[in-house]
Design a protein around this motif. Structure first.
Motif: not given
Length: 527
Positions: A296-317
């Protein structure tokens, strides 16, 4: 020093950066032999910044001289002892952060009284003058003073002196999130005092460290979802600071927004539908801002983001209609600062219909004790342990010696397979495969050769899982109607209790099962 301790130390130190070792030695020598004052007189009146908080912090200052941190409450009977250490160093740190200035239920007079009391105790402060609490306290004081348009010469002078301490004690000996917090705070200090020296150093740290610490898939490289939330919040605050104060025509804003967007994308991917985050790598409850508040904070300051593929963090969902399966197939990271890492390779969490079923037990302490070691150990995660060997040697609270390393990953839709070498001292490798189908999860464990030691797969259940019926080759969760069956390789299944962490110093008894097997184990979770 005995031989085993020396070996641990060697395998720990060899991963450090030269910069860390250099500054460890430099600071010790300088601080011991070259005493100096960091008082520097302000030559101009300070005007508060333009600031409005997006959301409030949880209440930690509850009434006059009473504070609650880490689920411990203490009321000072007379004067506040800002060095109070009975509940451990982290509690003392929290007292010195002044997060309570940004809680909803605090008045201007209460906040000013606490700040003035702190200043009166300036000469007696200990932990509060370390760079990390200075960093967080500096941001909190600036937010408070700016939100209420308070101009106070005594407070500003003390705050400025503390920033002089900070810029001369930046945490290059630690790096990681500590140095990044130093950078965020220097940015706030620079804007508040219109100080070019603070600004120059802030820019240098933020550019270098955000490039280093934010992985390509958006994860913070210490791989703790909790710290990711904390640092995302600080980044959003920095963007808001620059956007709402025109001291600099700043080229930094684009860079910060790019990093924030990718961090938000990663956080979106690992946050469960019900708003929880995986409790991996020193994550716990009620410390960081929740994901939904950050979004919600990010939206209030005008940020827009999209889906990303989990990769080098080593995590998967894996997200299906009825369940979410979070998996760790990554290396310990970062190599030179793994203080928040656990021995948890191939561990996983399972949420079914938005409820936690198989969970990471989490953490309840940062004290250097047996409980801390246990909560970071292999047997406290949903993975395989062989004999008394740890996949990764966690020790002394925040140290890591030999580490399990991923040597192979194979991925397809709804399938992932990985192999790690954490048991190479036993001359074997561990491979784990996950098959995520619509109503069935299959996990296959394969050891590269037979071991004379016991092979045990651990499964930790959330405290709300009350009834577990154990048969020869299966465990049935009767209230949830979930059946976990094991292949013919299973030797025996044992049920035990363990302590699930609901936060620092807050634990609740829950159940786990230990599945003994020989070389191979097939686990099928029917939902």
């Amino acid at each position: 020093m005995d031989r085993s301790k020396l070996t641990l130390l060697i395998h720990t130190i060899k991963h450090l950066k030269f910069k860390q070792v250099y500054y460890q030695v430099f600071y010790k020598i300088r601080n011991k032999f070259f005493k100096r004052s960091y008082a520097k007189k302000l030559v101009k009146e300070i005007q508060p910044l333009s600031w409005k908080d997006s959301f409030f912090y949880p209440n930690s200052f509850t009434k006059e001289t009473e504070f609650t941190f880490l689920n411990y409450t203490y009321q000072f009977k007379d004067d506040i002892n800002w060095n109070y250490a009975i509940y451990g160093k982290l509690w003392t740190y929290n007292l010195n952060y002044f997060d309570f200035l940004n809680q909803e239920e605090i008045t201007i007079n209460e906040g000013l009284t606490l700040i003035k009391d702190y200043i009166r105790n300036e000469d007696n402060l200990k932990d509060g003058k370390e760079p990390y609490p200075i960093s967080l306290r500096g941001i909190n004081w600036i937010k408070f003073l700016s939100r209420y348009k308070i101009s106070d010469i005594e407070i500003d002078q003390t705050l400025y002196n503390h920033y002089q301490i900070l810029i001369n004690h930046l945490e290059y000996h630690l790096l990681g999130n500590h140095l990044l917090e130093n950078g965020y705070s220097l940015l706030f200090g620079a804007y508040y005092f219109k100080d070019e020296e603070l600004y120059s150093k802030a820019i240098q740290i933020l550019k270098e460290e955000l490039k280093e610490q934010i992985l390509k898939d958006g994860a913070h490289f210490e791989l703790s979802p909790m710290y990711h939330q904390i640092l995302s919040h600080r980044l959003l605050d920095s963007i808001s600071l620059i956007k709402n104060n025109s001291w600099k025509k700043d080229v930094l804003i684009t860079f910060l927004e790019e990093k924030a967007i990718v961090m938000l994308s990663w956080l979106t991917e690992v946050t469960y539908t019900n708003g929880d985050i995986p409790m991996v790598n020193d994550s716990t409850y009620n410390i960081a801002p929740q994901s939904k508040s950050l979004f919600q904070y990010a939206k209030e300051i005008g940020l827009i983001w999209e889906k990303i593929e989990l990769n080098d963090s080593g995590y998967r969902m894996f997200s299906k209609k009825n369940y979410e399966l979070f998996i760790d197939i990554g290396d310990v990271g970062p190599k030179y600062q793994p203080g928040h890492a656990h021995s948890d390779t191939f561990s996983f969490e399972l949420y079914v219909k938005d409820k936690p079923i198989i969970v990471d037990p989490g953490i309840s302490t940062y004290e250097k004790n047996e409980l801390r070691l246990k909560e970071r150990s292999t047997e406290s995660h949903n993975t395989v342990k062989i004999g008394n060997q740890q996949q990764t040697q966690v020790w002394d609270g925040f140290r890591v010696a030999k580490r399990a390393k991923i040597i192979d990953i194979q991925e397809q839709k709804d399938f992932i397979e990985a192999t790690h070498d954490g048991y190479k001292n036993l001359n074997l490798l561990h491979t784990r495969k996950f098959y995520a189908e619509d109503s069935t999860i299959t996990i296959k464990d394969i050891l590269s050769k037979k071991s004379e030691k016991e092979q045990i797969a651990f499964f930790h259940f959330h405290p709300d899982v009350k009834e577990i019926q154990i048969l020869k080759d299966e465990a049935y969760l009767s209230n949830e109607n979930i059946r976990i069956t094991f292949g013919k390789e299973v030797e025996k299944i044992e049920e035990e209790s363990y302590e699930y962490a609901f936060g620092f110093n807050k634990r609740k008894s829950a159940k786990k099962i230990k599945v003994f097997f020989n070389t191979r184990l097939s686990t099928t979770i029917n939902l």
